[in-house]
Design a protein around this motif. Structure first.
Motif, mmCIF file in Angstrom:
data_model
loop_
_atom_site.group_PDB
_atom_site.id
_atom_site.type_symbol
_atom_site.label_atom_id
_atom_site.label_comp_id
_atom_site.label_asym_id
_atom_site.label_seq_id
_atom_site.Cartn_x
_atom_site.Cartn_y
_atom_site.Cartn_z
ATOM 1 N N GLU A 113 8.519 88.489 31.835
ATOM 2 C CA GLU A 113 7.708 87.293 31.630
ATOM 3 C C GLU A 113 7.396 86.669 32.988
ATOM 4 O OE1 GLU A 113 6.817 85.115 28.675
ATOM 5 O OE2 GLU A 113 6.651 87.201 28.032
ATOM 6 N N PRO A 114 6.173 86.165 33.197
ATOM 7 C CA PRO A 114 5.896 85.515 34.495
ATOM 8 C C PRO A 114 6.674 84.205 34.637
ATOM 9 C CG PRO A 114 4.029 85.272 32.997
ATOM 10 C CD PRO A 114 5.014 86.172 32.307
ATOM 11 N N LEU A 115 6.994 83.851 35.874
ATOM 12 C CA LEU A 115 7.590 82.540 36.130
ATOM 13 C C LEU A 115 6.499 81.490 35.943
ATOM 14 C CD1 LEU A 115 9.612 83.302 39.395
ATOM 15 C CD2 LEU A 115 10.535 82.998 37.085
ATOM 16 N N THR A 116 6.876 80.331 35.429
ATOM 17 C CA THR A 116 5.883 79.264 35.244
ATOM 18 C C THR A 116 6.017 78.254 36.380
ATOM 19 O OG1 THR A 116 7.453 78.145 33.788
ATOM 20 C CG2 THR A 116 5.757 79.462 32.732
ATOM 21 N N ILE A 160 0.259 86.446 47.458
ATOM 22 C CA ILE A 160 0.092 85.967 46.065
ATOM 23 C C ILE A 160 -1.314 85.377 45.948
ATOM 24 C CG2 ILE A 160 0.941 84.349 44.304
ATOM 25 C CD1 ILE A 160 3.680 84.456 45.779
ATOM 26 N N PHE A 161 -2.117 86.003 45.107
ATOM 27 C CA PHE A 161 -3.527 85.597 45.013
ATOM 28 C C PHE A 161 -3.818 85.058 43.614
ATOM 29 C CE2 PHE A 161 -3.133 88.797 48.258
ATOM 30 C CZ PHE A 161 -3.833 88.229 49.320
ATOM 31 N N PHE A 162 -4.501 83.938 43.565
ATOM 32 C CA PHE A 162 -4.945 83.401 42.271
ATOM 33 C C PHE A 162 -6.165 82.522 42.460
ATOM 34 C CE2 PHE A 162 -3.522 79.034 42.780
ATOM 35 C CZ PHE A 162 -2.521 79.143 43.739
ATOM 36 N N GLU A 163 -6.942 82.430 41.415
ATOM 37 C CA GLU A 163 -8.102 81.541 41.395
ATOM 38 C C GLU A 163 -8.006 80.712 40.128
ATOM 39 O OE1 GLU A 163 -10.560 81.049 43.488
ATOM 40 O OE2 GLU A 163 -9.924 82.593 44.918
ATOM 41 N N ILE A 164 -8.354 79.441 40.218
ATOM 42 C CA ILE A 164 -8.405 78.647 38.987
ATOM 43 C C ILE A 164 -9.867 78.356 38.695
ATOM 44 C CG2 ILE A 164 -7.753 76.470 37.886
ATOM 45 C CD1 ILE A 164 -5.059 76.738 39.135
ATOM 46 N N LYS A 189 -10.788 74.774 34.380
ATOM 47 C CA LYS A 189 -9.585 75.316 33.742
ATOM 48 C C LYS A 189 -8.354 74.816 34.474
ATOM 49 C CE LYS A 189 -11.081 79.064 31.022
ATOM 50 N NZ LYS A 189 -10.796 80.365 30.512
ATOM 51 N N LEU A 190 -7.244 74.767 33.755
ATOM 52 C CA LEU A 190 -6.025 74.201 34.335
ATOM 53 C C LEU A 190 -4.856 75.178 34.294
ATOM 54 C CD1 LEU A 190 -6.416 70.692 32.680
ATOM 55 C CD2 LEU A 190 -6.849 71.243 35.063
ATOM 56 N N VAL A 191 -5.105 76.383 33.773
ATOM 57 C CA VAL A 191 -4.053 77.399 33.700
ATOM 58 C C VAL A 191 -4.599 78.702 34.272
ATOM 59 C CG1 VAL A 191 -2.487 78.669 32.172
ATOM 60 C CG2 VAL A 191 -3.117 76.330 31.605
ATOM 61 N N ALA A 192 -3.789 79.402 35.050
ATOM 62 C CA ALA A 192 -4.222 80.688 35.607
ATOM 63 C C ALA A 192 -2.995 81.565 35.865
ATOM 64 C CB ALA A 192 -4.964 80.455 36.919
ATOM 65 N N LEU A 197 -2.201 73.686 36.659
ATOM 66 C CA LEU A 197 -2.719 72.703 37.612
ATOM 67 C C LEU A 197 -2.581 71.320 36.980
ATOM 68 C CD1 LEU A 197 -4.105 72.540 40.352
ATOM 69 C CD2 LEU A 197 -6.295 72.752 39.199
ATOM 70 N N VAL A 198 -1.776 70.465 37.588
ATOM 71 C CA VAL A 198 -1.509 69.156 36.968
ATOM 72 C C VAL A 198 -1.669 68.035 37.993
ATOM 73 C CG1 VAL A 198 0.147 70.152 35.326
ATOM 74 C CG2 VAL A 198 0.997 69.214 37.472
ATOM 75 N N LYS A 199 -1.763 66.816 37.506
ATOM 76 C CA LYS A 199 -1.841 65.671 38.424
ATOM 77 C C LYS A 199 -0.508 65.522 39.148
ATOM 78 C CE LYS A 199 -5.151 62.369 37.863
ATOM 79 N NZ LYS A 199 -5.490 61.013 37.906
ATOM 80 N N ASN A 200 -0.590 65.202 40.416
ATOM 81 C CA ASN A 200 0.596 65.096 41.265
ATOM 82 C C ASN A 200 1.737 64.317 40.596
ATOM 83 O OD1 ASN A 200 1.976 65.530 43.607
ATOM 84 N ND2 ASN A 200 1.091 63.800 44.703
#
Lengths: 205, 366
Positions: A3-6, A27-31, A35-38, A49-52
């Motif tokens: 399972e991926p780490l969250t 480690i490469f990712f695009e959001i 969208k708020l999950v990738a 992706l969440v508010k600080n």
């Protein structure tokens, strides 16, 4: 496949820095827009992706097992996390600031301070045995001395240019604020092997 | 005026219908299991005199405890932790002849929780205590029982992390009380650099480095065996007996040959409560944001509550927050049989009585 780490990442400037740092470690990712999950390309990480200021809440409830945020946000949340890895980027200073002619002697006790960082401010002054009256503001705290709400403020200061523009200056540096990789303690205990490998991958040289 | 009908006091919880049914079934499973191990039920009072517990409450529990004043002006506390209430009860009632005593409890507790923390599910506590069985045998029995509880509830990946307060105390002995507290705090937040710095105030740089690795160690029994050989000579052998004790726990676990992947030695587990005196442990489950169960050995606790026998009332036990477990258990609890289907509502009371008796006979309910 495991399972991926969250992990929760904060929106805004710190996000861009973290993304660049992750890329430098493979480690490469695009959001996608809006969208708020990738996932990262290897699907080892599920990224939210969440508010600080909401980040500690997500990690505290175990929705995201990991997060990256500043000590100010951690402390103000009142939650307890593992602070697994400090980063050299994103750091700043928590400082007491006021008008140029401000002196402690001018003030009849208790000292009134306007700030968004009520817990850290209270802790700092109480440790010194100084009683303080704190006025909570949610932003643009530089206005408080200008408009006469409070003679001084406690705020995060990077360059000091906003202070200067409002006729204020740093009176005293209260402490350094670092950015950390944090973990929900129970999540770390269940996934410590994968998390330790992740730390090895992202730690700075 | 606030509409109190729409508000819930912080820390309280109501259960309805099928959720209550599941809660009761899960509880019954726990009761059946612990009774099959020879444990007997005990019931503690809902509130008691606060002064009895004051020195034993760690700061967080102290903050979460509801207090009230009774008609005589005495400060009372509502039951926020059953272990302490049970210790008071047993301290007065227990005699040497009764030991070893095996008891279990299951009841509501009241803790103040911030409105943001309502999902902590700390409203119902169940657990087991083994009193008068000192040392390794008692420790292993309680850990094995907890492992079986976790196993039979069919939870997602779960592990019991076992640590030692004695080991931590051996390292922290030369520190002033404030530094010892700070070291423990930094250990709980796993801040490696801060831990090393505190240790360097007392120990040589290379010892501080190795002690940091030791305190942050989590691993399987085999991994611990390998590392502990290096650590035995640290601090002139002051850690040897605590390390050996954990090796014995590991051997006991290995000899059992069951629950193979449910066990970890975790030297960062030092116990939050001031009365722990030996091993400490927490159980963690994938999907639960906090420890599901926690426990340890607290050999001197009953003496705080009036026990004065010549044989020590050594105690070891665990408590488990059952409501956290309920959401994660894969145990099939079935569905409640309902008498009131649409068709049955047309029956008379006498017809329903006859039908209910037939259903009871059919399902074997007496």
């Amino acid at each position: 496949m495991a399972e991926p780490l969250t992990i929760a990442l904060p929106k805004g400037r710190l996000f861009d820095t973290v993304q660049k740092h992750f890329e430098s470690k493979g480690i490469f990712f695009e959001i996608e827009k809006r969208k708020l999950v990738a996932y990262d390309k290897k699907e080892n990480l599920k990224i939210y992706l969440v508010k600080n200021h909401d980040l500690p809440t997500y990690v505290n409830h175990g929705i995201a097992g990991l997060g990256i945020c500043g000590e100010d946000v951690i402390y103000e949340s009142g939650h307890h996390f593992h602070k697994l890895l400090p980063f050299s980027f994103g750091g700043t200073n928590l400082s007491l600031a006021g008008k140029k002619d401000f002196t402690f002697e001018d003030n009849s006790s208790p000292l009134t301070i306007a700030t968004s960082y009520t817990e850290m401010t209270r802790r700092y002054f109480h440790k010194l045995g100084i009683p303080v009256k704190i006025i909570k503001l949610n932003g643009s705290v530089e206005l408080a001395p200008v408009l006469g709400l409070a003679p001084c403020i406690v705020d995060l200061v990077e360059t000091g240019s906003t202070l200067k523009a409002n006729g204020l200056e740093v009176i005293q540096k209260l402490g350094e604020i670092k950015v950390y990789l944090i973990a929900n303690p129970a999540y770390y205990k269940v996934h410590y092997e994968a998390i330790n490998r992740f730390i090895e991958q992202i730690k700075e040289d | 005026m606030k509409n109190n009908l729409l508000r819930m006091p912080h820390g309280t919880e109501s259960l309805y219908l099928e959720e209550t049914y599941r809660h009761k079934k899960i509880l019954r499973h726990m009761e059946d299991l612990t009774e099959s191990w020879g444990y007997l039920p005990v019931q503690t009072p809902v509130f008691d005199y606060y002064d009895n517990y004051r020195p034993l409450l760690e700061s967080r529990l102290e903050e979460q405890t509801y207090k009230l004043i009774d008609r005589d002006g005495d400060m009372m506390m509502l039951r926020s932790d059953i272990t302490l209430f049970l210790a008071r009860q047993m301290g007065l009632a227990l005699t040497e002849e009764d030991m070893p005593m095996r008891v279990y409890y299951a009841d509501s507790i009241l803790r103040y929780q911030d409105h943001e923390d309502i999902s902590n599910h700390e409203s119902f506590q169940t657990g087991c205590e083994l009193i008068g069985c000192p040392g390794i045998e008692g420790d292993l029995e309680i850990i094995f029982l907890l492992a079986e509880v976790l196993e039979t509830y069919k939870l997602p990946q779960s592990r019991i992390h076992v640590g030692s307060t004695a080991l931590f105390q051996a390292i922290a002995t030369p520190f002033p009380a404030e530094d010892s507290r700070r070291l423990n705090k930094k250990l709980h937040t796993r801040e490696k650099d801060a831990i090393r710095q505190i240790l360097q105030n007392v120990y040589k740089k290379e010892d501080a480095e190795e002690l940091t690795r030791l305190l942050l160690f989590i691993g399987t029994g085999e991994e611990f065996c390998a590392r502990s050989r290096e650590w035995r000579t640290l601090l002139d052998g002051a850690l040897e007996s605590s390390l050996d004790y954990l090796l014995q726990i590991n051997k006991g676990w290995k000899d059992l040959g069951a629950f193979a992947d449910k066990f970890r030695i975790d030297l960062s587990e030092t116990g939050d409560l001031p009365y722990y005196s030996g091993i400490v442990f927490n159980a963690y489950t994938d999907g639960c944001g906090t420890a599901l169960a926690s426990g340890g050995r607290y050999d001197g606790l009953l003496e705080n509550f009036g026990y004065s026998g010549s044989k020590p009332a050594s105690s070891v036990g665990f408590s488990l927050f059952l409501r956290k477990l309920e959401k994660l258990s894969g145990l099939d609890m079935g569905k409640p049989a309902s008498l009131h289907s649409e068709n049955e509502n047309t029956l008379t009371a006498a017809e329903r009585f006859i039908k209910a008796a037939a259903l009871r006979k059919q399902t074997g309910v007496q």
